[in-house]
Design an enzyme around this catalytic site. Structure first.
Site, PDB file in Angstrom:
ATOM      1  N   GLY A  84       0.780  -1.199   0.071  1.00 36.65           N
ATOM      2  CA  GLY A  84       0.074   0.151  -0.114  1.00 36.65           C
ATOM      3  C   GLY A  84       0.819   1.181  -0.022  1.00 36.65           C
ATOM      4  O   GLY A  84       1.956   1.086  -0.225  1.00 36.65           O
ATOM      5  N   GLY A  86       2.845   3.247   1.458  1.00 38.07           N
ATOM      6  CA  GLY A  86       3.755   3.203   2.771  1.00 38.07           C
ATOM      7  C   GLY A  86       4.463   4.748   2.996  1.00 38.07           C
ATOM      8  O   GLY A  86       4.931   4.938   4.076  1.00 38.07           O
ATOM      9  N   LYS A 107       5.125  12.237  -2.296  1.00 36.55           N
ATOM     10  CA  LYS A 107       5.981  11.215  -1.929  1.00 36.55           C
ATOM     11  C   LYS A 107       6.950  11.415  -0.902  1.00 36.55           C
ATOM     12  O   LYS A 107       7.443  12.647  -0.981  1.00 36.55           O
ATOM     13  CB  LYS A 107       6.707  10.804  -3.243  1.00 36.55           C
ATOM     14  CG  LYS A 107       7.372   9.349  -3.139  1.00 36.55           C
ATOM     15  CD  LYS A 107       7.779   8.998  -4.502  1.00 36.55           C
ATOM     16  CE  LYS A 107       8.142   7.370  -4.498  1.00 36.55           C
ATOM     17  NZ  LYS A 107       8.670   6.993  -5.886  1.00 36.55           N
ATOM     18  N   GLY A 120       8.535   5.676   6.197  1.00 39.64           N
ATOM     19  CA  GLY A 120       7.559   6.466   5.318  1.00 39.64           C
ATOM     20  C   GLY A 120       8.237   7.642   4.513  1.00 39.64           C
ATOM     21  O   GLY A 120       7.710   8.352   4.197  1.00 39.64           O
ATOM     22  N   ARG A 177      -2.969   0.796  -9.423  1.00 41.03           N
ATOM     23  CA  ARG A 177      -1.996  -0.294  -9.962  1.00 41.03           C
ATOM     24  C   ARG A 177      -2.724  -1.311 -10.366  1.00 41.03           C
ATOM     25  O   ARG A 177      -3.542  -1.394  -9.734  1.00 41.03           O
ATOM     26  CB  ARG A 177      -0.942  -0.137  -8.926  1.00 41.03           C
ATOM     27  CG  ARG A 177      -0.484   1.132  -8.410  1.00 41.03           C
ATOM     28  CD  ARG A 177       0.256   0.996  -6.880  1.00 41.03           C
ATOM     29  NE  ARG A 177       0.515   2.189  -6.388  1.00 41.03           N
ATOM     30  CZ  ARG A 177       1.828   2.550  -6.259  1.00 41.03           C
ATOM     31  NH1 ARG A 177       2.894   1.888  -6.708  1.00 41.03           N
ATOM     32  NH2 ARG A 177       2.014   3.794  -5.813  1.00 41.03           N
ATOM     33  N   ASP A 246       2.800  -4.222  -8.320  1.00 38.61           N
ATOM     34  CA  ASP A 246       2.338  -2.881  -7.546  1.00 38.61           C
ATOM     35  C   ASP A 246       3.192  -1.736  -8.142  1.00 38.61           C
ATOM     36  O   ASP A 246       2.739  -0.705  -7.827  1.00 38.61           O
ATOM     37  CB  ASP A 246       2.662  -3.128  -6.197  1.00 38.61           C
ATOM     38  CG  ASP A 246       4.018  -3.393  -5.960  1.00 38.61           C
ATOM     39  OD1 ASP A 246       4.496  -4.502  -6.332  1.00 38.61           O
ATOM     40  OD2 ASP A 246       4.922  -2.730  -5.247  1.00 38.61           O
ATOM     41  N   ASN A 247       3.930  -1.700  -9.158  1.00 36.99           N
ATOM     42  CA  ASN A 247       4.694  -0.980  -9.680  1.00 36.99           C
ATOM     43  C   ASN A 247       4.042  -0.605 -11.245  1.00 36.99           C
ATOM     44  O   ASN A 247       4.658   0.094 -11.954  1.00 36.99           O
ATOM     45  CB  ASN A 247       6.172  -1.381  -9.808  1.00 36.99           C
ATOM     46  CG  ASN A 247       6.806  -1.116  -8.529  1.00 36.99           C
ATOM     47  OD1 ASN A 247       6.246  -0.495  -7.654  1.00 36.99           O
ATOM     48  ND2 ASN A 247       8.001  -1.672  -8.179  1.00 36.99           N
TER      49      ASN A 247
END
Length: 474
Positions: A84, A86, A107, A120, A177, A246-247
């Protein structure tokens, strides 16, 4: 300014609201004015410094509904549901004058419920690499997420060593994604999966809504977009480095820059991620991995599509990829889509590989020739002159008969790319509070075809052909 929060409001159960955690003494180092204008960011009303100040308050339009998305992913082929956002937060969506929405995603925003005990944070090294990488690919015509701004800080973040922390605001049509769909499928939360699919169609793929099966058409569009993007990666020697599901963006854009690199010398087996010991994400594996990832995504659509529909959709990847790849590669050489011209291309690539010639430099030198008059700089680039002369005579004859004979190949073959050694040089200076090399490299990679760079140091291949090894950590 109106910042929308469609994802957070309509899919609130698919993530968590989180207030960003600013770093110490943050400063605006880079701001993408061109992008701001395109996406409708009101630069006349909100300056970059004002934007930074608004990130420090929990009650501004940029923070009061900041949202961490939940997803999973296949990482190096293995399913991991514990993923998720993060370290990133969706601040909201911005609407431009043409009616298109763009995600603003912070980000390095601090811990979220999906940080898995991590801090994080992001470091300056990775944010510079992603900022420049996204702009470089965009300038090359390769779909990509892009960065609106980059913030430095005095906070030290521990990775392999202590590094300066940083934040950036990344933009994309959305941050959905492959792993979003996979997570809710494997979690057997079918109501949320369908809610996500319906949201995606309504907000991002409205052209699918009137299809006989909108869900099948959604998967088809994702497949075709992904195939075209991967073809462009291969054409320009780009290696993503970590193609986990996930990318992978549903929009077919380059996403989640980690240990990416452009090849220097041509090596079809090039691997730059030092954790990828088996070469799963090597340069020549990227098309196959993309199809593998699409097959993983297709499982999440199995409740909404028949087996025959899924097979038919996935079967369209290879011809779409090959058509895009061959079209672009042959056009870069001023050739046409015939078997003889493709053979000429294959021999050219074989020569680059066998002599370990620099990929981008060699294509640029070829572009500086007109297909008739051989440039000494191109011929001198090769050791086996006999083989080269034979190839050149064949290529020149084909080029003179080609419908693309008059094409200016310098507009198709870049002189500057964000080479790893150039990025590292810029990063080391920036870590000493000197961003001049960063801004120069950013300017060059944003105008990669401009002839003014041909004799610049940024156009030169590295002095050594030693292998590059990059870290995933950021």
């Amino acid at each position: 300014m109106i910042l929308h929060h469609q994802y957070a409001e309509q899919l609130s159960s698919l993530g968590s609201y989180v207030v960003p955690s600013p770093l110490d003494n943050m400063q605006v180092e880079l701001f993408n004015h061109e992008l701001a204008q395109q996406i409708g960011f009101p630069i006349d009303d909100i300056s970059p410094d004002q934007l930074l100040a608004m990130l420090h308050s929990p009650s501004t339009p940029f923070t009061f509904k900041a949202f961490a998305q939940k997803y999973g992913g296949h990482q190096f082929g293995h399913w991991n549901p514990e993923l998720g956002d993060g370290r990133g937060l969706l601040l909201g969506e911005l609407k431009n004058q043409q009616g298109y929405y763009t995600d603003l995603h912070l980000k390095g925003a601090g811990p979220t419920p999906y940080s898995r005990h991590a801090d994080g944070r992001a470091v300056l090294r990775s944010t510079i690499r992603e900022y420049i990488g996204g702009e470089a690919l965009h300038a090359l015509g390769i779909p990509s997420s892009r960065s609106l701004c980059l913030f430095s800080s005095n906070t030290q973040v521990l990775r392999e060593t202590a590094e300066p922390g940083a934040m950036m605001i990344r933009t994309a049509p959305s941050h959905i994604r492959f792993g979003h769909f996979e997570y809710y499928f494997y979690a057997q939360q079918h109501d949320k999966l369908e809610q996500l699919m319906d949201y995606t169609i309504a907000n991002h793929f409205s052209e699918c809504a009137n299809a006989d099966n909108p869900y099948a058409e959604l998967l088809r569009q994702i497949t075709l977009r992904t195939a075209r993007m991967i073809a462009l990666w291969q054409c320009h020697g780009f290696v993503h480095g970590v193609m986990n599901t996930d990318n992978m963006s549903i929009h077919g854009i380059t996403f989640d820059y980690g240990p990416y690199a452009f090849m220097d010398y041509y090596d079809s087996n090039a691997v730059f991620n030092h954790t990828d010991q088996g070469g799963r994400y090597a340069f020549d594996q990227q098309p196959g991995i993309a199809l593998w990832n699409l097959n993983a995504l297709a499982h999440a659509f199995s409740s909404h599509c028949s087996i025959d529909e899924l097979k038919d959709i996935l079967s369209q990847f290879e011809p779409t990829y090959l058509a895009q790849y061959n079209s672009i590669m042959l056009l870069r050489m001023g050739l046409e889509s015939t078997s003889e011209h493709k053979s000429c291309l294959t021999t050219w690539l074989d020569m680059l590989a066998s002599e370990q010639r620099d990929y981008t430099y060699s294509f640029r030198q070829l572009a500086l020739c007109d297909g008739i008059n051989l440039c000494d700089s191109l011929r001198d680039n090769f050791i086996d002159r006999r083989r080269f002369d034979k190839w050149w005579n064949h290529y020149s004859a084909l080029r003179q008969r080609s419908a693309n004979q008059s094409t200016d190949l310098t507009r198709l073959n870049p002189v500057v790319i964000p080479r790893t050694h150039l990025l590292q040089d810029a990063i080391e200076s920036a870590e000493l509070d000197d961003f001049s090399k960063t801004t120069t490299l950013l300017e060059a990679t944003s105008t990669p075809y401009d002839k003014k760079w041909d004799n610049h140091d940024l156009s030169k291949p590295p002095a050594t052909t030693s292998a590059v090894s990059l870290s995933c950590s950021s």
